[in-house]
Every structure is written in structure tokens, then in C-alpha cells.
Enzyme design. Structure first.
Site, PDB file in Angstrom:
ATOM      1  N   GLU A 108      -8.893   8.428   6.816  1.00 19.88           N
ATOM      2  CA  GLU A 108      -8.548   6.877   6.508  1.00 19.88           C
ATOM      3  C   GLU A 108      -6.893   7.603   6.006  1.00 19.88           C
ATOM      4  OE1 GLU A 108      -6.699   4.375   4.918  1.00 19.88           O
ATOM      5  OE2 GLU A 108      -8.207   4.350   3.620  1.00 19.88           O
TER       6      GLU A 108
ATOM      7  N   CYS B  51      -2.455   2.924   0.152  1.00 21.96           N
ATOM      8  CA  CYS B  51      -2.151   3.266   1.866  1.00 21.96           C
ATOM      9  C   CYS B  51      -1.962   2.009   3.314  1.00 21.96           C
ATOM     10  CB  CYS B  51      -3.402   3.360   2.396  1.00 21.96           C
ATOM     11  SG  CYS B  51      -5.460   1.901   2.272  1.00 21.96           S
TER      12      CYS B  51
ATOM     13  N   GLU C 280       6.192   6.587   5.125  1.00 20.07           N
ATOM     14  CA  GLU C 280       4.983   5.759   3.517  1.00 20.07           C
ATOM     15  C   GLU C 280       6.058   6.069   2.539  1.00 20.07           C
ATOM     16  OE1 GLU C 280       1.404   7.453   3.769  1.00 20.07           O
ATOM     17  OE2 GLU C 280       0.592   5.222   3.194  1.00 20.07           O
TER      18      GLU C 280
ATOM     19  N   LYS D 186     -14.562  15.063  -3.476  1.00 20.16           N
ATOM     20  CA  LYS D 186     -14.161  15.467  -4.342  1.00 20.16           C
ATOM     21  C   LYS D 186     -12.147  14.961  -4.940  1.00 20.16           C
ATOM     22  CE  LYS D 186     -10.052  17.640  -3.441  1.00 20.16           C
ATOM     23  NZ  LYS D 186      -9.002  17.215  -4.594  1.00 20.16           N
TER      24      LYS D 186
END
Ligand code: NAI
Length: 778
Positions: free
Chosen positions: A263, A297, A390, A190
């Protein structure tokens, strides 16, 4: 602009890449896409628009996948899997190779489509995303070819559900699909809802490569579609995305026996020492935080500069920021493109709004629309959310440090642990701090280097599992053969009132000392004839906390040399075998079987095996296509809590303990619930060996309660259970809190006496790979 103007200003003119072919491909498909299932595109269902973030223009309509769509795709993947796996590695390699060739042939189309859909500069899509995606398929074609050699005794999981984010739509797809297919899995992938187009083009490539139907299926849609895929009848979930969703997936799959790799996010430090080559460090930083607009990331989003050079470095940095060109991502002379979506742009703006520090925005013009300027924020307090969270945009936060140890402390002061960058001309300093950084990847004098041969992934709340290299491949396999279910064995009963000749109330073993249980309770343990064998302490939450604290404190064990750890394990093995008859008799009494002697022999073998491995499981150097080495180093996971099996009270416990100790972990072990007095015997052995206090802590008591406490504890890095399968779900669900690693039996047992019980699987689980990239060669 005339040539004369150009010479006067030395400015770049625009160098736009043509979008015609990519737009024509969309139009050829009718600009409305269904899913790709069983080798064909389905008719579009209810759709949503996908837009170009740079212009706001609608590119196409994408189908919102329903649970039924997902089920159909999973069924197609299931039907195709057996035949695909039986094709064999070399057979599969040919398809992977064909896909790699086709990606290469259509690389321009992929790059332009990616830039249109995601907003990233065409230079990046063209020079990084697409070539790396190709490299992934080439590399994994080789892995398929060599599977029998590289992964003996391993088979595919079956059907893998794969969920990818929007920041590297094609590249993340390649990272997920290539290893899965190489090892004989089929997939349902997906893409992220904002960036589905290159996945759909990839589906077209699969068709052109003649890939058997059902091997690759693409279902589009948003988080609900993703959740449906997580819930579907798949054997593994591989996810890349936010920590928040990773946690939800961990909880949603708890107890289902699905393999899982996550992850997740990061707040990756970028550490610049006084002696660094500053100009290189500045260029590295541009790549670290403004590559893909910081929507990476592992973006080096936390700048740590040594105090003596901070002012000079910031001045250079601001000057460089002012030169960055922000604009139309299709322009080849652009450095920073559009933010993926207005929603993400607003999220970034809102986070920067909260900054209590000094905000510097790059001086260059910012186009109207979904663009955010390169930003530097300094003078924040270490506790500021911007130092911890983040931002996932072109925003760098910066602070200073004085000493290498302060740099390490600041670098590790987040809940993440994905990547770190070190700049220093002093290789001693760089390599001294690399092992101290809590992070899955460390780049020395370089940054954002990736390759199919080098494992990538995080520790702590950045997730678990690796992608790339042998480690990434193994995550798409499982041991061959059916495993039997682990059983709990009920303790024998007897008359607790029976008088005892001597008080044999055992103690817990915490921090190298025998300790009474906090609650003051003990449980009577009987032999098969109902005779009292002794009293086993019942540990409670407080005892678990004390044991974890002791284990945390015993950090010296991880720092001992592998040779020393081996010596200690050999010594333990010797001491164990010296008491073999006595131990065997005790085991026979507790279990009511005649297996004691065999167990002692097996436990001794496990100790010797682990001692042998201690200095031979350090990792490997990986050949990466650049002047550097990627060292995939095995590091201890940290503090491991483990519930030991009832089937073999001694050998089961030692099978867990020995390899974990060999790799430098500290342990909180909960002995067999049916035969807990084995802990008392082991305590005596540990006390007379050289295992430092706190490296092994032994508890006894009800597994159900102790498992929960261990799984909840924020200072425990991994929980393993070889106890009853019924507590697996609880452990996995609770482990979602700090995303600790889990290894639970899921109804499958180790064959304790056979090869399966041998060290290798435990060594893998007891270590995490840190990939350290160092320059090497001219
Ligand atoms: P996200 O984690 O929500 O999305 C990633 C993927 O997961 C998408 O395909 C999404 O459709 C899917 N998804 C969402 N909810 C799901 C669920 N409950 N079950 C299964 N799949 C689900 O990330 P999002 O919202 O796009 O971005 C939010 C923040 O996450 C960003 O600002 C950034 O901080 C972080 N992020 C981190 C990434 C990384 O590579 N580590 C990638 C993307 C986002």
C-alpha cells in the site's frame, strides 16, 4: 484571557489535553524499550531516541532491531502459529474481541501517546485513529468467528512480516494485525522508527488480553530492520509506506514465494464541479489535505476545480485556510498539528521551494519548530513535479478543468492510483466519471472515509492488494493443501529437413490479424515419433510490443456489457466443441498423450464457466457505519500478459483466457512452449468468434525471453506465469519497475482439471476492487 475578551474576539482559548498519564506510562516502562518477542519485552539493545515533534522533547529510547532480533521474533511467531491456527476461528475471535475492548478501555492513553509521538492533533487521534483501530479489531473478531463460512478451503499463510509507516502508527498496525490474526496467522510487526510508542503500548495490551505468546511480536528499528524482516523466513510481507521502498521490497522478495501486499503513495485528485455544494466541498477539502497535516497516503492533494467557479472557490478556500489553527497538537481546538519529524518538514519545504507557480500560505501564525503552514499552490504546469509527486505535507496543488473528460484526464495524469474525490450535486456526472478514474477508492461528496468493512488500496504505482473487507481478509489466506510443482515439458525432436506437403508455418495473432513474426524465424514442431507437425513462429520483443499496443487499443472490450462478454464466451465455447475431434487429435499429436479429448472438453467447460461468471462477479455493497454505501466493485486489471502451461496446451491456455476475458481484460497470451501450434488452432477459433481484434493476442516463442519483455513493459498491468517456476523470480524482479501485479507459480501448480483450475481464482486475479463511497439515506 477573560470571558469578556473571548466575547469580544470570539477566539478559542487553549483546551489542552493532559499528557500526564501517557508520560507516566513511558516512565513506568523505564523510558527505554526493547522489542516485544514471545510474549515479553526484551532488554533494550542499541537504542535511538524518539521525540515529540511538537516540542522536540525526547520521549523515550527505542531499540534498533538487528537481523538476529528479527530472526528470534520470527522463530517465536513460527512456534506459535500452528496452535494459534488450530484454535479455530471462534477461539481466535475471543482474543480479537478482548483486544478491541482493551483498546476501547485505554483509548485516551493511546490517543495522547499517539499525539505526543506523531504530532497529529489530539482531536484526530481521539476521534479517528483510535476508534477506527478498535473498529478493526471488532470487525475482524467477527471475521474470525465466521471464517469457515467466509473462507472455505482457505488456510493461513503462516508467519506474516508487517511494516508500517509513521503517519497512522496505531491505525496501520490495526489494519495489519487484526485480519492476519483473524485468519490464523502470527505476526512480526515493525513500526516506523519515528513513531514506535503506540505499537509498544499495543504489545502491552496483547499481554493484558492473554494473547498466547508469540502470536504478536513487535520489533522496532529503521529501514534496515525492515529489510531484515523482508529477508527473514516469513510467508507474507504486508507493507505500507513509500513507493520507493515498496519497489525495493518487490525486488527483494522476487522468486521467494512470499505473498506480498503493498500500500504505497498517491497523488489523489479532489475534483470539484460547478454544481457542487461549495461550502461542503471546502470543508471536505480541509479534511482531504489538512487531516494529519496532509501526511496521508490518500490525501486529496491535487485540487481540480471546474473553470467557472475556480475564482470563487479559491477565494473561499483561502479564507478558510486563514482560519485554520496551527499549533500544539495536544490542544483540542487545534486543526493542524506538528509535522512528524524535522526531516519530513525539511523535505516538504524543499519541494515547495521548487514551485514555479503561485504559492499562498495560510495567514495564521506558525509556531516555532516542526510546523508547516497550510499551503495552496496554483498555476503550475501539468508537467511540474509538484503536480505529479507526493508532497506528504499540508500542501495542496490546484488547477482547473473545463469538461468532465478533461477532469478525468488530469486526474489520471500521475503514476499513482490510490484515491479520488468527486464533488457534484449531479449524481449522473459523479457516477459517470467514477469508473473512469484510475484509482482504488472513489469518494462521492465526501472524502477520507475508511472502514474495516470497505476494501482500501491502490492501482498502478500506488501498489496492490487490499486492506479491509473480504478482500483484505483473503490476502491473509491461501488455498488449503500442497500444490505440486509445475513442470516445463521439453518439445519432441525430429528432423527439420523433412519435406512438408504443405507449408504449415503458423503466424502470430496480433490485433485481430495473423502476423508474421518480426524476426522472421520459426521453430519446427514434431510429434513423439519425430514427424514434423508444423512451424511455430518465434516472437521477439517487437512482437510483444505490437501485441501490447493492440491490447491497449482494444479498450472497448472492457466497456462491453457483461452480458455481451458472456455471449461471446458462450459462442467461443460452442465453436470449440464443434471442432472437438480435430482439436483432440492435434493435441494428442503435439503432446504424445491421449489427453486431447479430455482437454477439449475441459476447455469448453472453462469457457462456459467464465461466461456464466461474467455477469455475476460485479462486486458487493459493504455495510459501513455511516449514511452511505461502500460499493466494492470489480474492475478489470487491464492488459494481462500470461505465459501458459505446457501441461495442458489448450485447457491451460483457455483456463487463463476465459475468466480474464469475462472480466473485461485484454490479453497477450504466450502459448505452451512445448506445444505452441495450439495457438494456430485458437487463432482460427478467435477469428470466427466475436472477440474483437486486440482483446486476445497470441504469441509463441521462448518463455524466458517473452516473460522478461512482458514484465518490463510499462503498458502491461499484470503478468501471470504458469510456465516453469524458474522464471518466476525474473518476472517478479522486473515487475518492480511499474509495480505491475504478478501471479507466478512459485513452484506451486494449479490443478488445471480440478476445482483449483476453475474460474474463481482467475476471476480474483483478473480484477481489482474499486471501492466507491456514495451517500445513501437521509
Ligand atoms: P518509508 O517507506 O521509508 O517508510 C515506511 C516504513 O518502511 C518504515 O517502517 C521504514 O522503517 C520501513 N522501511 C524503510 N526502508 C525499508 C526497506 N528497505 N525495507 C523494509 N522496510 C523499510 O517512508 P519514509 O521514508 O518514512 O517517508 C518517505 C516518503 O514516503 C514520505 O515523504 C511520503 O511521501 C511517503 N510515505 C508514504 C506513506 C503512505 O502511507 N503511502 C507512509 C509514509 C511515507
Amino acid at each position: 484571557m477573560t470571558v469578556k475578551d473571548i466575547f469580544e474576539t470570539m477566539e478559542y482559548g487553549p483546551a489542552p489535553e493532559a499528557a500526564g498519564d501517557a508520560l507516566a506510562w513511558i516512565t513506568d516502562q523505564g523510558a527505554r524499550f526493547g522489542h516485544f518477542v514471545d510474549g515479553a519485552f526484551t532488554a533494550p539493545g542499541a537504542t535511538f531516541e524518539t521525540t515529540s515533534p511538537a516540542t522536540g522533547e525526547v520521549l523515550a529510547e527505542i531499540t534498533q532491531g538487528t537481523a538476529e532480533d528479527v530472526a528470534r521474533a520470527v522463530a517465536a511467531a513460527r512456534a506459535a502459529q500452528g496452535k494459534w491456527e488450530k484454535l479455530g476461528g471462534p477461539g481466535r475471535a475471543r482474543y480479537l474481541y478482548a483486544i478491541a475492548r482493551l483498546l476501547q478501555k485505554h483509548s485516551r492513553l493511546f490517543a495522547v501517546l499517539e499525539t505526543l509521538d506523531n504530532g497529529k492533533p489530539i482531536r484526530e487521534a481521539r476521534d479517528i485513529d483510535v476508534p477506527l483501530a478498535q473498529r478493526h479489531f471488532y470487525y475482524h473478531a467477527g471475521c474470525a468467528q465466521l471464517m469457515d463460512d467466509h473462507a472455505p478451503g482457505r488456510v493461513a499463510h503462516g508467519v506474516c512480516g508487517q511494516i508500517v509507516p509513521w503517519n497512522f502508527p496505531l491505525l496501520m498496525l490495526a489494519w495489519k494485525i487484526a485480519p492476519a490474526l483473524a485468519m490464523g496467522n502470527t505476526v512480526v510487526l515493525k513500526p516506523a522508527e519515528w513513531t514506535s510508542l503506540t505499537a509498544l503500548l499495543f504489545a502491552d495490551i496483547c499481554r493484558q488480553a492473554g494473547l498466547p505468546k508469540g502470536v504478536v511480536n513487535i520489533v522496532t528499528g529503521d529501514g534496515e530492520t525492515g529489510a531484515a524482516l523482508v529477508a527473514a523466513d516469513v510467508d507474507k510481507i504486508a507493507f505500507t509506506g513509500s513507493t520507493e521502498v515498496g519497489r525495493k521490497i518487490r525486488a527483494a522478495t522476487a522468486g521467494q514465494g512470499k505473498a506480498l501486499t503493498l500500500e504505497l503513495g498517491g497523488k489523489s485528485p479532489y475534483i470539484v464541479f460547478e454544481d457542487a455544494d461549495l461550502d461542503s466541498a471546502i470543508e471536505g477539502l480541509v479534511d482531504a489535505i489538512w487531516f494529519n497535516g496532509g501526511q496521508v497516503c490518500c490525501a486529496g492533494s491535487l485540487l481540480l476545480v471546474q473553470e467557472g467557479i475556480a475564482e470563487r472557490f479559491h477565494a473561499k478556500l483561502r479564507a478558510r485556510m486563514d482560519k485554520l489553527r496551527l499549533g500544539d497538537p495536544l490542544d483540542k481546538s487545534i486543526d493542524v498539528g506538528a509535522i512528524v519529524h524535522p526531516e519530513q518538514c525539511a523535505r516538504i519545504a524543499a519541494l515547495v521551494e521548487q514551485a514555479d507557480g503561485t504559492v499562498y500560505r495560510a495567514a495564521g501564525p506558525v509556531p516555532e519548530g516542526c510546523f508547516y503552514p497550510p499551503t495552496l499552490i496554483s498555476d503550475l504546469s501539468p508537467a511540474s513535479p509538484l503536480m505529479q509527486e507526493e508532497i506528504f505535507g499540508p500542501v495542496l496543488v490546484s488547477t482547473t478543468f473545463r469538461t468532465p473528460s478533461e477532469a478525468v484526464q488530469l486526474a489520471n495524469n500521475t503514476r499513482y492510483g490510490l484515491a479520488a474525490t468527486i464533488w457534484s450535486e449531479n449524481i449522473n456526472v459523479a457516477l459517470d466519471i467514477a469508473p473512469k478514474l484510475a484509482s482504488g477508492v472513489v469518494w462521492v461528496n465526501g472524502t477520507n472515509m475508511f472502514d474495516a468493512a470497505a476494501p482500501f488500496g491502490g492501482v498502478r504505482e500506488s501498489g496492490f492488494g487490499r486492506e479491509g473487507g473480504a478482500e483484505g481478509l483473503m490476502a491473509y489466506t491461501r488455498p488449503a493443501g500442497k500444490a505440486k510443482a509445475l513442470k516445463r515439458i521439453a518439445p519432441f525432436t525430429g528432423d527439420a529437413a523433412e519435406p512438408q506437403p504443405v507449408d504449415r508455418t503458423a503466424k502470430l495473432y496480433i490485433g485481430g490479424k495473423q502476423a508474421r513474426p518480426d524476426g522472421g524465424y520459426a521453430q519446427a514442431i514434431f510429434d513423439a515419433k519425430g514427424r514434423l507437425l508444423g512451424q511455430a513462429p518465434i516472437a521477439n520483443r517487437k512482437d510483444v510490443r505490437n501485441a501490447v499496443e493492440a491490447a491497449r487499443g482494444a479498450s472497448g472490450w472492457a466497456g462491453a456489457t457483461a452480458h455481451n462478454r458472456a455471449q461471446v464466451l458462450y459462442y467461443l465455447g460452442e465453436n470449440l466443441s464443434a471442432r472437438d475431434a480435430e482439436l483432440a487429435a492435434r493435441i494428442d499429436a503435439m503432446t504424445g498423450r491421449k489427453g486431447g479429448a479430455a482437454e477439449v472438453a475441459l476447455a469448453t467447460t472453462r469457457l462456459f464457466e467464465a461466461a456464466a461468471w461474467a455477469d455475476k462477479f460485479a462486486g458487493e455493497v459493504r455495510a459501513v457505519p455511516m449514511r452511505g454505501l461502500a460499493m466494492a466493485l470489480r474492475e478489470p486489471v487491464g492488459v494481462i500478459g500470461a505465459l501458459c502451461t505446457d501441461e495442458m496446451p489448450l485447457a491451460g491456455l483457455v483456463s487463463v483466457m476465459a475468466p480474464a476475458l469475462a472480466m473485461g481484460n485484454r490479453l497477450v497470451l504466450v502459448a505452451s512452449e512445448a506445444a505452441p501450434l495450439i495457438a494456430q488452432e485458437l487463432t482460427q477459433l478467435l477469428e470466427t468468434s466475436d472477440v474483437p481484434g486486440g482483446a486476445v493476442n497470441l504469441l509463441t516463442g521462448p518463455h524466458d525471453d517473452l516473460a522478461k519483455t512482458l514484465a518490463d513493459h510499462a503498458d502491461v498491468d499484470a503478468v501471470w506465469s504458469f510456465s516453469g517456476a524458474d522464471i518466476s523470480a525474473e518476472i517478479e524482479r522486473r515487475a518492480a519497475g511499474n509495480l505491475k501485479r504478478t501471479w507466478v507459480n512459485d513452484g506451486k501448480a494449479r490443478d488445471w482439471a480440478g476445482a483449483e483450475g476453475a474460474a474463481r481464482a482467475f476471476l480474483d486475479a483478473a480484477t481489482e476492487v474499486k471501492t466507491v463511497w456514495v451517500p445513501y439515506g437521509a
